[in-house]
Design an enzyme around this catalytic site. Structure first.
Site, short mmCIF file in Angstrom:
data_model
loop_
_atom_site.label_atom_id
_atom_site.label_comp_id
_atom_site.label_asym_id
_atom_site.label_seq_id
_atom_site.Cartn_x
_atom_site.Cartn_y
_atom_site.Cartn_z
N LYS A 31 4.39 -3.26 -1.10
CA LYS A 31 3.49 -3.03 0.03
C LYS A 31 4.14 -2.08 1.03
CE LYS A 31 3.11 -6.09 3.31
NZ LYS A 31 2.82 -7.30 4.07
N ASP A 46 -2.04 -5.53 1.37
CA ASP A 46 -1.65 -6.65 2.20
C ASP A 46 -2.77 -7.68 2.22
OD1 ASP A 46 -3.59 -5.54 3.81
OD2 ASP A 46 -2.30 -5.30 5.56
#
Length: 181
Positions: free
Chosen positions: A91, A109
């Site tokens: 991420k 996310d």
């Protein structure tokens, strides 16, 4: 460098909290080399309020060392290289790819996953699988903007527990069965 360290610090805390500690952190340690040579206890004191400060301090010092020693103070431009930096997950690597290197990125996310599932564009909870599916669906030139826009929508409108469906700008497109009136 500052974005990479800030992204590592952002785990399990708010952007506001990160923004409160980074001015002192980066004025004390302005370069990867400076932070790489920091005493962990000194960094812990600065970042204490972000939570998980011992592990974060260890990771950002190690990340700074890797950025300095392995990448000559430059952030690498591939996800595969970025994830070798301590504290840098997929991420976080996608944030760097999109913001720093201006390459297509999908930042999977919790906000992106929640909204993408609710609007029915994908289904699932595995962030790596969701990232791959979205890369196939979203046109390359729109991936970073989609990712950032949906993240903000999830952060400020489509909340996890009590989404603001009546004010939602994309309500008509949403397939979520539990729309709030």
């Amino acid at each position: 460098f500052e974005l990479a360290i800030s992204v590592i610090l952002s785990a399990q805390t708010t952007d506001n909290q990160v923004n409160q500690v980074t001015p002192e952190l980066f004025s004390t340690y302005p370069t990867p080399m400076a932070l790489a040579g920091a005493e962990q206890s000194d960094v812990e004191r600065i970042i204490h309020s972000t939570g998980f400060y011992r592990n974060k301090a260890k990771n950002i010092i190690a990340a700074a060392k890797a950025i300095h020693e392995e990448f000559a103070d430059e952030l690498p431009a591939t996800i595969d290289e970025l994830v070798t930096i301590p504290g840098m997950g997929r991420k976080s690597a996608n944030v760097i790819i999109g913001v720093v290197h201006k390459q297509p990125s999908i930042v999977a996310d919790t906000h992106l996953m929640r909204v993408s599932n609710r609007i029915g564009i994908v289904q699932g909870k595995n962030p790596v699988k969701l990232e791959r599916e979205l890369r196939e669906i979203i046109p390359v030139g729109m991936q970073t903007d989609y990712s950032m826009g949906v993240n903000l929508h999830g952060r400020y409108r489509c909340f996890a527990r009590t989404p603001d469906c009546p004010s939602c700008e994309i309500r008509e497109l949403c397939l979520w069965d539990e729309k709030r009136e």
